[in-house]
Design a protein around this motif. Sequence first.
Motif, short mmCIF file in Angstrom:
data_model
loop_
_atom_site.label_atom_id
_atom_site.label_comp_id
_atom_site.label_asym_id
_atom_site.label_seq_id
_atom_site.Cartn_x
_atom_site.Cartn_y
_atom_site.Cartn_z
N PRO A 45 0.82 -1.20 0.00
CA PRO A 45 0.00 0.00 0.00
C PRO A 45 0.86 1.26 0.00
N ALA A 46 0.25 2.36 -0.43
CA ALA A 46 0.94 3.64 -0.38
C ALA A 46 1.18 4.00 1.09
N VAL A 47 2.29 4.69 1.34
CA VAL A 47 2.72 4.98 2.71
C VAL A 47 3.02 6.46 2.88
N ASN A 48 2.59 7.02 4.00
CA ASN A 48 3.00 8.36 4.44
C ASN A 48 3.64 8.20 5.81
N VAL A 49 4.77 8.86 6.04
CA VAL A 49 5.45 8.81 7.34
C VAL A 49 5.69 10.24 7.79
N GLY A 50 5.32 10.54 9.02
CA GLY A 50 5.53 11.86 9.60
C GLY A 50 6.11 11.72 10.99
N ALA A 51 6.83 12.75 11.44
CA ALA A 51 7.47 12.67 12.74
C ALA A 51 7.34 13.98 13.50
N THR A 52 7.24 13.85 14.82
CA THR A 52 7.32 14.97 15.74
C THR A 52 8.41 14.61 16.75
N ASP A 54 8.01 13.84 19.68
CA ASP A 54 7.47 12.83 20.61
C ASP A 54 7.14 11.49 19.97
N GLU A 55 6.77 11.50 18.69
CA GLU A 55 6.30 10.26 18.08
C GLU A 55 6.52 10.24 16.57
N LEU A 56 6.31 9.07 16.02
CA LEU A 56 6.39 8.85 14.58
C LEU A 56 5.04 8.30 14.15
N ASP A 57 4.48 8.86 13.08
CA ASP A 57 3.19 8.39 12.57
C ASP A 57 3.39 7.79 11.18
N VAL A 58 2.92 6.57 11.00
CA VAL A 58 2.99 5.88 9.72
C VAL A 58 1.56 5.60 9.28
N TYR A 59 1.22 6.02 8.08
CA TYR A 59 -0.10 5.78 7.51
C TYR A 59 0.07 4.90 6.28
N LEU A 60 -0.64 3.77 6.25
CA LEU A 60 -0.66 2.90 5.08
C LEU A 60 -2.09 2.87 4.56
N PHE A 61 -2.24 3.11 3.28
CA PHE A 61 -3.57 3.19 2.67
C PHE A 61 -3.93 1.82 2.12
N THR A 62 -4.82 1.13 2.85
CA THR A 62 -5.12 -0.28 2.60
C THR A 62 -6.58 -0.53 2.29
N PRO A 63 -7.15 0.13 1.28
CA PRO A 63 -8.56 -0.13 0.97
C PRO A 63 -8.75 -1.57 0.50
N GLY A 64 -9.81 -2.19 0.99
CA GLY A 64 -10.13 -3.55 0.58
C GLY A 64 -9.35 -4.62 1.31
N VAL A 65 -8.58 -4.24 2.32
CA VAL A 65 -7.81 -5.21 3.10
C VAL A 65 -8.50 -5.39 4.45
N GLY A 127 -10.05 1.92 5.79
CA GLY A 127 -8.99 1.54 4.86
C GLY A 127 -7.67 2.25 5.06
N ILE A 128 -7.52 2.95 6.19
CA ILE A 128 -6.26 3.62 6.49
C ILE A 128 -5.69 3.03 7.78
N LEU A 129 -4.54 2.40 7.66
CA LEU A 129 -3.86 1.83 8.81
C LEU A 129 -2.93 2.90 9.38
N HIS A 130 -3.14 3.25 10.65
CA HIS A 130 -2.33 4.27 11.32
C HIS A 130 -1.51 3.58 12.40
N ILE A 131 -0.19 3.67 12.26
CA ILE A 131 0.72 3.10 13.24
C ILE A 131 1.42 4.26 13.92
N LYS A 132 1.28 4.33 15.25
CA LYS A 132 1.88 5.40 16.03
C LYS A 132 2.98 4.79 16.90
N ALA A 133 4.19 5.29 16.76
CA ALA A 133 5.32 4.80 17.54
C ALA A 133 5.88 5.94 18.37
N GLN A 134 5.95 5.72 19.67
CA GLN A 134 6.50 6.73 20.58
C GLN A 134 8.03 6.69 20.54
N ARG A 135 8.62 7.84 20.73
CA ARG A 135 10.08 7.91 20.84
C ARG A 135 10.48 7.61 22.29
N ARG A 136 11.69 7.08 22.48
CA ARG A 136 12.18 6.80 23.83
C ARG A 136 12.32 8.09 24.61
#
Length: 147
Positions: A45-52, A54-65, A127-136
């Motif tokens: 799937p198409a991916v967008n990754v953003g960071a602050t 405090d955290e990292l945000d990963v969005y995967l566009f997964t329509p139909g999954v 259809g949008i998978l959002h993965i949020k990862a915290q920084r140490r």
Amino acid sequence: MFNRFTPVENSLFEEFKRLEQEMDDLFGRWPWPIGIRSASRGSFPAVNVGATPDELDVYLFTPGVDPKTLDISIQQNVLSVSGERKSARKENANYYRQERFDGEFRRAITLPEDVDPDKVEARCENGILHIKAQRREAAKPRQIEVK
């Protein structure tokens, strides 16, 4: 008007054009996608990754999954997401064009070293998978007071 190019320069451009055509014939034309909405093979799937800080945000566009079929893991700062998108096909139909990806997929995204693998959350909506990862905590910037 005046021709800015001499006959020698014109023949040189023609030679480059001929060479370009021969290279296209030999290796094929445009192995990468053409157009803003095109994606290369294997990029589902198409991916967008953003960071602050405090955290990292990963969005995967997964329509139909089906979100229950997704396999998400982190190992050595590499986030892996795999799954399968199935599409309904009629047995007797001839498909003349098929642009929608179906089948198994796997995406691997290298994460910054300061991401805490124990503090990762995944949520899927519409259809949008959002993965949020915290920084140490130790990696986050902190203000030091001067006494």
